[in-house]
Design an enzyme around this catalytic site. Structure first.
Site, PDB file in Angstrom:
ATOM      1  CG  ASP A 119      63.815  77.409  18.543  1.00 30.67           C
ATOM      2  OD1 ASP A 119      64.355  76.293  18.544  1.00 30.67           O
ATOM      3  OD2 ASP A 119      64.132  78.306  19.347  1.00 30.67           O
ATOM      4  CG  ASP A 120      65.092  72.076  16.075  1.00 27.59           C
ATOM      5  OD1 ASP A 120      65.350  71.909  14.881  1.00 27.59           O
ATOM      6  OD2 ASP A 120      65.453  71.315  16.983  1.00 27.59           O
ATOM      7  NE  ARG A 171      66.839  67.888  21.593  1.00 23.30           N
ATOM      8  CZ  ARG A 171      66.489  68.970  20.932  1.00 23.30           C
ATOM      9  NH1 ARG A 171      67.372  69.636  20.233  1.00 23.30           N
ATOM     10  NH2 ARG A 171      65.270  69.419  20.970  1.00 23.30           N
ATOM     11  CD1 TRP A 185      75.790  77.908  18.292  1.00 22.78           C
ATOM     12  CD2 TRP A 185      76.555  79.281  16.709  1.00 22.78           C
ATOM     13  NE1 TRP A 185      76.959  77.382  17.819  1.00 22.78           N
ATOM     14  CE2 TRP A 185      77.450  78.203  16.842  1.00 22.78           C
ATOM     15  CE3 TRP A 185      76.843  80.273  15.776  1.00 22.78           C
ATOM     16  CZ2 TRP A 185      78.617  78.102  16.083  1.00 22.78           C
ATOM     17  CZ3 TRP A 185      78.003  80.166  15.024  1.00 22.78           C
ATOM     18  CH2 TRP A 185      78.872  79.096  15.177  1.00 22.78           C
ATOM     19  CG  ASP A 186      70.064  75.036  20.855  1.00 26.43           C
ATOM     20  OD1 ASP A 186      70.708  74.950  21.913  1.00 26.43           O
ATOM     21  OD2 ASP A 186      68.864  74.723  20.764  1.00 26.43           O
ATOM     22  CG  MET A 187      76.783  72.950  21.520  1.00 24.02           C
ATOM     23  SD  MET A 187      76.843  71.705  22.800  1.00 24.02           S
ATOM     24  CE  MET A 187      77.289  72.642  24.243  1.00 24.02           C
ATOM     25  CG  ASN A 188      70.241  71.292  22.148  1.00 30.15           C
ATOM     26  OD1 ASN A 188      69.865  71.710  23.237  1.00 30.15           O
ATOM     27  ND2 ASN A 188      69.936  71.884  21.021  1.00 30.15           N
ATOM     28  CB  CYS A 217      70.695  78.618  22.943  1.00 29.62           C
ATOM     29  SG  CYS A 217      69.600  77.367  23.613  1.00 29.62           S
ATOM     30  CG  ASP A 257      66.173  74.384  27.088  1.00 27.82           C
ATOM     31  OD1 ASP A 257      66.306  75.444  26.455  1.00 27.82           O
ATOM     32  OD2 ASP A 257      66.497  73.276  26.635  1.00 27.82           O
TER      33      ASP A 257
HETATM   34  C1  DGJ Z   1      67.135  73.534  23.026  1.00 26.87           C
HETATM   35  C2  DGJ Z   1      66.905  74.997  23.243  1.00 26.87           C
HETATM   36  O1  DGJ Z   1      67.337  75.393  24.483  1.00 26.87           O
HETATM   37  C3  DGJ Z   1      65.434  75.306  23.016  1.00 26.87           C
HETATM   38  O2  DGJ Z   1      65.167  76.634  23.314  1.00 26.87           O
HETATM   39  C4  DGJ Z   1      65.128  74.982  21.587  1.00 26.87           C
HETATM   40  O3  DGJ Z   1      65.824  75.850  20.736  1.00 26.87           O
HETATM   41  C5  DGJ Z   1      65.464  73.533  21.292  1.00 26.87           C
HETATM   42  N1  DGJ Z   1      66.805  73.217  21.681  1.00 26.87           N
HETATM   43  C6  DGJ Z   1      65.285  73.230  19.833  1.00 26.87           C
HETATM   44  O4  DGJ Z   1      65.651  71.962  19.524  1.00 26.87           O
END
Ligand code: DGJ
Length: 718
Positions: free
Chosen positions: A361-362, A438, A472-475, A521, A543
């Site tokens: 992961d990250d 974030r 592939w995340d997006m936060n 994600c 999450d």
């Molecule tokens: C948010 C994701 O939902 C988590 O599972 C993880 O990948 C973190 N980001 C990593 O920054």
């Protein structure tokens, strides 16, 4: 014939295996809905208007056609219809009156591509109806598309607008689906939530006025999922009428339901107007995203199963591996503290105890030691991976396990080399504060230079690397939606262009890494939608990995999406894995979808490791039922303290009972309503035999004072 035209009645009829949809062209000009419901015994009279005062009308039709109450297939803004409109076009005169008249139709096999957009796949049974309408004054041509998927009982809708006039037009609102129903005695089911608490079930009766769910965030969002349903007040899982709607799109949207003065209900799915605008030059066309609808007259469960079949057959990409990998993900175990030695320990343990894949992961790139830096700098950190990414991945593979890696392509930290080099590549409004969330900003994916940069850096970094899987995340969501790459008058296009650029990058990933699978994600389920599902085999459901919260999140997700889309991990909350009962509960919950683990496996006791191994082996027996079977819900965890459901291939059953809150000791009867009364079944969990009649009457589950009480039964027909 799934689509036919009845010349005598000037009427189109669309049929799926179990549903029928009909509309008539009133006065050869106005498409008006006659029916959407069961196909069996479908009956409908010619259109009749509901007369009201204070409604503008066309003189030649006087009161026999009133746009304000008419059951329209598509409604132009300011054309005498005061309800929420389908299309609003600003013309060169400055007004937005949009008058649409029927011009003709075409029926064809399959479907056309929606340029740049995800859409459902056609097969030999798929047929499409194209209805052409036109605004004579502006020369705007509007084509309505109805694509019929007979086996899944799904009809999809989208529109194409072409500027055949002599002046530019601005699209200020464009909905993909409009459906007017003659009734309003319905409940609306929708899924609201937040980060860490997505997709809560909400069911309320319709009321007069507009009820809407939407996203203004540039992502389909944790706050409202684009899916919703309308059903009879007394509709239950297997009884009553239910209509389901969804949108094949991942950005801002609006779902609108308006009960009007005469008790008719307008339903709309589309881009809405707050986050959308498009300039349409002379000769240009705009194609909207696709919206889908289904109908069931045998309960909400059938509506869900229609959508499950549709998503599995028409939306999800092909599975790249023979079996869906059971992953060990590093996030909750390591957060940003990762390096080659630690990851190889994970890989070794994961392989030894039955996991198929390590997902790093990250934390692997740039100076990413926390969430303050480095998004955008997509190359490996040399201290963490001194021999480089390729050599590290090869070492993982030598341990006999697949490898996945985390990326968040659409984002940028202000503390990054990329931001120093291109401060204007993030979405921002000129001269305004750049708000962070974030600690990050959003890249301007509508700017082709940005997308090219991402393609280039990922190509270079992953060159020669044997990557099987991307998470592939997006936060964060978009705010201050401006683009340095667009002129002032086009700033209203930023949200939509962002999604087009993002989809372009998804397609590039799929072509560049054809054997890799994408887990989507967005801080969990912030883009749990059909657009993302087109490119990603599954989605990180939330999450929130607390299993008792997941029980509810998974229940609601299953209203619209099949289990195969749910990425579900067993986690280790405060050492819960060392408690056998909690470890079992977490596993039972995670087997609602695609099982995975998010624990520090190398550091856990041998007992836990052995249990994990057994869990994975056992899961493999159930997996075909979970990922490909039909789903029947028995208990709704928003109405009771339990969730109970089963998956079946028509022969065998996997039944789950999950308590998720403290309770008293009760016996709860769980009927397996599609069991065969004449068959005998072996429960492979307990070794007990059951008659089909016993299953139909219901097996007993027992609640407890503890919140992690659960049981599963695996009934194999003898
Ligand atoms: C948010 C994701 O939902 C988590 O599972 C993880 O990948 C973190 N980001 C990593 O920054």
């Amino acid at each position: 014939m799934p689509i036919s035209f009845n010349n005598e009645r000037n009427m189109f009829v669309l049929q799926t295996d179990n549903t029928e949809y009909a509309f008539q062209i009133l006065y050869g000009k106005f498409p008006v809905n006659l029916y959407y419901g069961a196909r069996e015994n479908a009956e409908y009279k010619d259109y009749e208007e509901r007369i009201v005062s204070f409604a503008p009308f066309h003189k030649e039709h006087h009161l026999s056609y009133l746009p304000d109450t008419a059951m329209l297939e598509y409604s132009g803004y300011d054309s005498g219809d005061y309800r929420t409109s389908s299309l609003k076009l600003r013309n060169v005169n400055g007004d937005c009156a949009t008058f649409l008249y029927y011009k003709g139709y075409r029926i064809f096999d399959g479907r056309e591509e929606l340029p740049g957009l995800p859409s459902a796949d056609a097969d030999a049974d798929t047929k499409t109806l194209e209805i052409t309408m036109e605004d004579d004054l502006t020369g705007a041509e509007v084509k309505l598309y109805y694509t019929v998927f007979p086996r899944e009982d799904v009809i999809s809708r989208y529109v194409k607008i072409t500027n055949n006039g002599e002046n530019k037009l601005v699209i200020e609102k464009c909905m993909s689906l409009t459906l007017d129903l003659p009734r309003c005695d319905l409940d609306m089911i929708s899924l609201y939530g937040r980060h860490y608490g997505e997709r809560n079930y909400q069911r309320v009766p319709l009321h007069h006025g507009l009820q809407s769910i939407f996203s203004r965030r540039g992502a389909s969002s944790h706050q409202y999922n684009p899916f919703f349903a309308l059903c009879d007040h007394d509709a239950r899982e297997e009884e009553g009428r239910a209509y389901g709607f969804n949108f094949v799109f991942s950005g801002s949207f609006a779902d609108e339901v308006e009960v009007c003065q005469v008790g008719r209900t307008r339903i709309q799915v589309g881009l809405g107007e707050e986050n959308f605008q498009w300039h349409l030059g002379v000769g240009e066309s705009f194609v909207s995203p696709e919206a889908v609808m289904t109908y069931s007259d045998s309960g909400i469960g059938k509506m869900s199963r229609n959508f499950h079949d549709f998503v599995r057959r028409r939306i999800l990409p092909p599975e790249p591996f023979e079996k869906r990998p059971v992953v060990l993900n590093t996030w909750e175990a390591c957060y940003f503290k990762i390096d080659e030695a630690e990851m190889l320990r994970f890989a070794e343990t994961a392989a030894k105890y039955g996991c198929d894949m390590l997902v790093m992961d990250d934390g692997w790139f740039g100076e990413r030691h926390s969430d303050w830096t480095s998004l955008g700098d997509w190359y490996e950190n040399k201290q963490k991976f001194p021999k480089g990414l390729k050599s590290f991945i090869d070492s993982v593979k030598e341990r006999g396990i697949k490898f996945g890696i985390w990326v968040e392509p659409e984002m940028i930290n202000a503390a990054s080399e990329l931001y120093n080099a291109h401060p204007d590549w993030c979405i921002h409004c000129k001269d305004r504060v750049r708000m962070e969330s974030r600690q990050q900003l959003v890249l301007d994916m509508g700017n082709p230079e940005v997308v090219e940069y991402l393609k280039d850096i990922f190509s270079k970094t992953f060159e020669g690397c044997s990557i099987d899987y991307f998470k592939w995340d997006m936060n964060r969501n978009i705010s201050q939606a401006g683009s340095a790459a667009l002129p002032p008058e086009r700033q209203g296009e930023v949200y939509y262009r962002y999604m087009l650029g993002t989809y372009e990058l998804f397609r590039w990933f799929r072509e560049k890494f054809p054997n890799a699978m994408i887990e989507n994600c967005a801080g969990g389920g912030g883009r749990y939608d059909l657009g993302m599902m087109k490119y990603s085999t599954m989605i990180w459901t939330s999450d929130n990995t607390l299993p008792w919260d997941r029980v509810r999140i998974q229940y609601s997700s299953m209203l619209a999406y099949p289990a195969a889309t749910m990425s579900c991990h067993v986690a280790n909350h405060g050492g819960s894995c060392e408690d056998p009962r909690q470890l079992r509960y977490g596993w039972h919950v995670a087997m609602g979808g695609a099982l995975g683990y998010e624990i520090h496996l190398p550091n856990l006791s041998d007992t836990v490791k052995e249990t994990v191994k057994n869990q994975i082996e056992t899961y493999r027996q159930y997996e075909p039922l979970i990922l490909r079977g039909d789903y029947y819900s028995i208990l709704n965890p928003f109405e009771t303290n339990y969730s109970a459901y089963y998956y079946t291939d028509g022969r065998d059953f996997l039944l789950s009972f999950l308590q998720f809150d403290e309770d008293t000791e009760n016996e709860i009867i769980l009927p397996v309503s599609t069991a065969d009364a004449n068959a005998t079944y072996l429960d492979t969990v307990s070794g007990k035999l059951y008659s089909g009649a016993e299953l139909l009457a219901g097996v007993s589950a027992f609640s407890d004072t503890s919140r992690f009480t659960s049981q599963i039964w695996h009934f194999v027909r003898q």
